[in-house]
Design an enzyme around this catalytic site. Sequence first.
Site, PDB file in Angstrom:
ATOM      1  N   ARG B 543     -18.701  20.440  17.172  1.00 20.53           N
ATOM      2  CA  ARG B 543     -17.484  21.223  17.301  1.00 20.53           C
ATOM      3  C   ARG B 543     -16.793  21.134  18.645  1.00 20.53           C
ATOM      4  NH1 ARG B 543     -17.727  25.602  20.477  1.00 20.53           N
ATOM      5  NH2 ARG B 543     -16.105  26.745  19.383  1.00 20.53           N
ATOM      6  N   GLU B 742     -22.927  14.508  15.399  1.00 25.77           N
ATOM      7  CA  GLU B 742     -24.066  14.465  14.481  1.00 25.77           C
ATOM      8  C   GLU B 742     -23.986  13.321  13.479  1.00 25.77           C
ATOM      9  OE1 GLU B 742     -25.142  18.905  13.446  1.00 25.77           O
ATOM     10  OE2 GLU B 742     -22.987  18.682  13.708  1.00 25.77           O
TER      11      GLU B 742
END
Lengths: 292, 783
Positions: B543, B742
């Site tokens: 994020r 990720e």
Amino acid sequence: MTSRVMRDFDLLLPESVPEVLELLADHKDNCAILSGGTDLLVALKFDYAVDNVVSLALVPGLDDLSFDPDQGLSIGAKVTIADIVKSQDVKTYYPALWQAAKVFATPQLRNTATVLGNIMRASPAGDCSLALYALGGDLQLKNASGVRDVSLDDFWLSYGVTARQSDELAISLRVPPPTAGQKSAFQRMTRTTEDLSKINAAVSLTMADGVCQSARVAMGCVGPTLIRLPKVEAMLGGAEITEDLLGEVSDMVAAEITPIDDIRSSADYRRKVAGILVRRVINLALTEGNNQ
Amino acid sequence: MTELKVVGKRVERVDVRAKVTGGALYAADVQLAGMLYGKIVRCYDYAHARVTSLDLSEAAKCKGVIKVLGPKDVTQKEYNASVLDMMVSADMRGVLGDIDDQSIFTDHVKHYGDAIAAVIAISEEAAERAAEKIKVTYEELPVYMTAEAAKQADALQFRPEKPGNLAFQLPEMAFPDNAYAWGEVDKSFDEADIIVEDTFYVPKQKQCQMEPGSYIALYDDQERLNCWTSTQMPKLVQKKLANLFELPMTRVRINATVIGGGFGARLGMVLEPETCALAMAVPGRPVKVLSTREEDWVTSPSRHPGKYWMKMGFKKDGTPVACDAKFENYKGAYYVDASGTAFTTGAWLGGMYKFDSLRYRGESYYTNQSICGAFRGYGNPQTNFVMEQMIDRGCAELGVDPIEWRKKWHKGVGDDGWCIGVPYNSCALDECLDRAAEAANWTEKREKYKNQTGTKRRGIGVAVMNHTSGAMPMLLEHTVCDALLHQDATVTLNLACSDMGQGSHTTLRQVAAETLDFAYEDIHIATGNTDAAGFDIGAHASRTLYVGGGAVKQACEDVRRQLFERAALELEEDVDNLYMEDKIIHVKGSSNKSISVQTIADQGVNNFMNPETGELIGQPGQIQGYASFFPPHNAPPFGTTIAEVEVDMETGEVKVLELVNAHDVGRAIHPGVVEGQLDGGAQQGLGMALTEETYYDDKGICQNNSFTDYKMFGPSDMPKMTNILVENPDPTGPFGAKGVGEAGLVPPVGATANAIFNAIGIQILEAPITPEKILKALEDAND
């Protein structure tokens, strides 16, 4: 469980071999010898406790790595694995040892760890020890009263236990000169590239006119110490090495080993691949193991 | 879009010099005057036991010891080291059933390494020596290492409020039938021509970040609790510590030190509670607590291991009609992250393919393993290992090419994303698959590897994935950023976003420079001090660039707006009639009417009076931009990996020959940073697929909590690797960027498994796929 803090001990820094021997005689079992330290220092942060550590750091004359076609190879107590990798003589005349040194641990550890330290550790997995076992060699063990030679064949008694007496220092290892037609090789299996072996094998074969005159076959991680495979050696000795013979050899290996389950692999797997590894290391010796 | 000047460039990373030269100050490097050292005494004899006696007296007498603390000498308040409970509303917390079940020290050991007591001493040596003198006796309890064991009727209960040791299942109130689902799965299977089904095992993988846990805490003479930590989440840890020690946030300060890798291991609290509890016991003295690697291994969270069942149905033409799945994870000793991964594992599954119907159930069971929590991918690698093998099994039965099938049936723009009801707003997965297939010679190799007979057999496999940029809308997403314009026309950004090595401080700086149309060198990012920084969730869920970057962009736009407004006043022009070039604001069409940013910035700070006119020169007030940013979406990254392997049929050994990774990254703000993320992700993905697993003996004693016996892929194990960055700007990301932190880990897991399947014709159901398992599977197939 490891600690961040090493146990207390006295670091002793003798400056000659006689001084080392004196300290060993004084402290006997309550004393560890520090050379490369790659095993010892880890153990000292674990559960190994000893009051005295005798360092070889300031002792001269123990770092000789020399080769003579008549005398063979001499490896001093402070010769590192990296020294072996750098030696053109080892690469040429003792391929098994060079191959083992080449893949031993990591570059940082190779720069520090010593060949004799690997032998003294008496691990059933030691790569350089295994290659030397196949090649054969005599250790010079010295104490205050003299020197004795002990063959590697008689040196490892059980897991972590050797024929070295607590007052003795291993000065050097002598590996016999290469013979005509001698071929050797080392091969291992690991979980990742930079790892301890989960199974390893080394051979030294003396070949003449396509016939194997004699063989030394050694394996690691399949018993409490490094072992030789006498039945396999007997099968190879005097025989022409054919694919059929290698198949029989491969089948025989499982009968000569006593692997266990441990963190790196299972007994079952080791039994399954041991014969394949021996077949492959013999083939490697025959194709790339020339000592010239 | 106008030409980008800083975004997309391989600028020098802000952290690189300090890290390369050794100058970076990690928590372990911090030395404070009068510092004391804490050693936590842990139980390494049992994984489940009750403390029957604890004798601290001998330890207290040891030289150099300041204090020895047992469970009753510290706060008795229970806590939950995870921060997930702070990212949902109080109502939702109740629905999820989040509980606080950890304590600083315990008399009920629930896993190998649980904390019993601690020593504070004047040196680390003294603390360690004294710790050895603490005498503990235990009553051994039965151990439950798996969900299957923990759910047995006669098993001891970990928590009274969690019957059956079921820490979490998808709650009926939010997930009817306890399932994340659409359609009618049972009916859909009736329409299937081909059904594939199996149960897999996914391993307890560890993050293996380079820096082991290191903490300092000081309860100072202003009665403020200070904690030096390399947490990924300074602001949430600040609040968590404030709650635990019942202090207002103004009396808790986190000094966020350089992070030596996180990967989720520092998501939430680790040993901050213990360290702070020690510091509270010796007010005025800083206390340092350093973990050994072995200790860090069993006290910080791992990936969730467990059994993962899946069933898929297809029509003859390939139409995916139904998918049913259940992940029962072996949660570990405490609740932390029990809800999160159990949900997301299914979310990634639901977000991938256009099944007519899908049903996923996720359950977390207490076990006597060390805790599970966040780990890069957060359930996605587990799903990738299972889902992608099942898809390839389906493709094999259907006789279709795995890439063609995936291109036809993956979800895309307009389809429900990983969160049902929130459609994908961008997707370039087709281009990723096309370019990866071409780079990997997919078609040619797939053909070539049919009908191999030799000892060494090659295989090539593919996997795809969807992920997210931030956790919106499931979890709170919010970052506050101040942008302060100095009088020399440079800007300091003040925000709490962490850079755990992923390069976010570099890319955030690029976003700022591009937004302001300033030079990269004009920007500084001030972080690390929770006294000064506004709210930020912390680094998780890929994020930081997406949400933090959104905040930075908005704060910098605010600066720019103020600059233009002041220029308009000074130049007596409409804002719309102005433009900026080289930090000078000009009037359109007028060559001589302009004012520099430097002048506006300086006059704002050094606002003097004209001695002749008595009027102020320029507009007063230092310009500060501000954003309290909530992202509108979650900009889904997509990606694919094609893996090529060679399997030794005699030994079962696998050699990974090549990986081609193609990722839809939206926009690469810094291509080198993106490539680094994909490289590092692949290394961990290959490890999960082939070598990595933390494991225990039957007494629950961890067998490999060290690098000697837990084997990661090292540099010499890595294959040839190609990274293809597909740039398809996301409409909501800063300059179109999506999160990439990720994604890189995920598809190498499934692709490697599928390459092995392609090579040997057998699927290995348990990760890591070791030579031992392959050889056994080959033998079983021959029987």
